[in-house]
Design an enzyme around this catalytic site. Structure first.
Site, PDB file in Angstrom:
ATOM      1  N   CYS A   1       1.107  -7.304  -9.452  1.00  0.00           N
ATOM      2  CA  CYS A   1      -0.129  -6.175  -9.101  1.00  0.00           C
ATOM      3  C   CYS A   1       0.289  -4.819  -9.303  1.00  0.00           C
ATOM      4  CB  CYS A   1      -0.756  -6.594  -7.325  1.00  0.00           C
ATOM      5  SG  CYS A   1      -1.221  -5.550  -7.380  1.00  0.00           S
TER       6      CYS A   1
ATOM      7  N   CYS B   1       0.432  -2.146  -7.691  1.00  0.00           N
ATOM      8  CA  CYS B   1       0.446  -1.655  -5.976  1.00  0.00           C
ATOM      9  C   CYS B   1       1.877  -2.084  -5.937  1.00  0.00           C
ATOM     10  CB  CYS B   1      -0.849  -1.926  -5.210  1.00  0.00           C
ATOM     11  SG  CYS B   1      -0.616  -3.662  -4.966  1.00  0.00           S
TER      12      CYS B   1
END
Lengths: 138, 93
Positions: A49, A51
């Site tokens: 991901c 993030c």
């Protein structure tokens, strides 16, 4: 289907090159927790991901520069280390699947959990501050 | 921190709380927010009093542990929305 290993290798290395122990199987996770059952331990559920790249991994490493931190830190990779991830998640069944995420243990028992939404849109500094507050529970 | 999809709104990719003008509150990963409404992936819905929990109690639990993605994809029209915030901005009591 797992991600191509050559794609996730640099994401694994960002942590493992900085002293985080790689735990690719459920047995490895069990042994890691058993070895550190008298101490504090943290397991990072790493992921592809954005993030994880922008906030979680750099924030985690920044948080570990402080004095108060887990005695041992391990990592599993979502989507690739399937059994290891399932075992870690089974230790905190009230937490829905979330990656990246962070699990903290004290004397072998889970004491803190940081889900993905804490990392979303964050910066390494804000993630490190959040984690340091959680380290106080260890 | 921005994303690669500037046409999808500032909340793209983030887990958000959507409060409505009715009894329902939604949590999900924001795909797109436009003047017409918001599109969520991997969402959950709670109604006031459902399972013996108020919406506030449901949101507190989600802030601590995350939410269960019971709804794959949902669109909520703007006329039903009273507030959209990041789940991360919800303070844990």
């Amino acid at each position: 289907m797992p991600y191509p290993e050559e794609m996730v290798a640099p994401m694994r290395a960002e942590l493992t090159d900085n002293g985080v122990e790689e735990l690719r199987t459920a047995d490895a996770v069990k042994q890691f927790l058993e070895r550190n059952k008298d101490k504090s331990a943290m397991i990072v559920l790493n992921s592809v991901c954005g993030c994880a790249a922008g906030a979680a991994r750099p924030g985690i490493l920044l948080s570990l520069e402080g004095d108060k931190k887990p005695a041992a830190v391990g990592t599993v990779f979502a989507g690739n280390d399937t059994d290891a991830v399932a075992y870690v998640r089974s230790l905190v069944p009230q937490a829905p699947p979330s990656s990246p995420s962070v699990y903290m243990f004290k004397q072998g028992k889970p004491v803190a959990y940081v889900p993905r939404h804490v990392f979303e849109g964050g910066y390494p500094e804000s993630v490190a501050e959040h984690l340091r507050n959680e380290y106080a529970k260890l | 921190m921005g994303t690669f999809h500037s046409d999808k709104g500032a909340l793209h990719g983030m887990t958000v709380v959507v409060k409505t003008t009715g009894k329902a509150v939604y949590i999900g990963r924001c795909d797109t927010q436009t003047p017409d409404g918001i599109f969520l992936n991997d969402a959950d819905k709670h109604e006031e009093g459902q399972d013996g929990k108020s919406n506030a109690e449901y949101l507190q639990t989600a802030a601590q542990w995350g939410h269960w993605p019971r709804i794959k994809y949902i669109s909520i029209p703007a006329r039903e929305i009273s507030e959209v915030t990041r789940l991360a901005d919800l303070k844990q009591s």
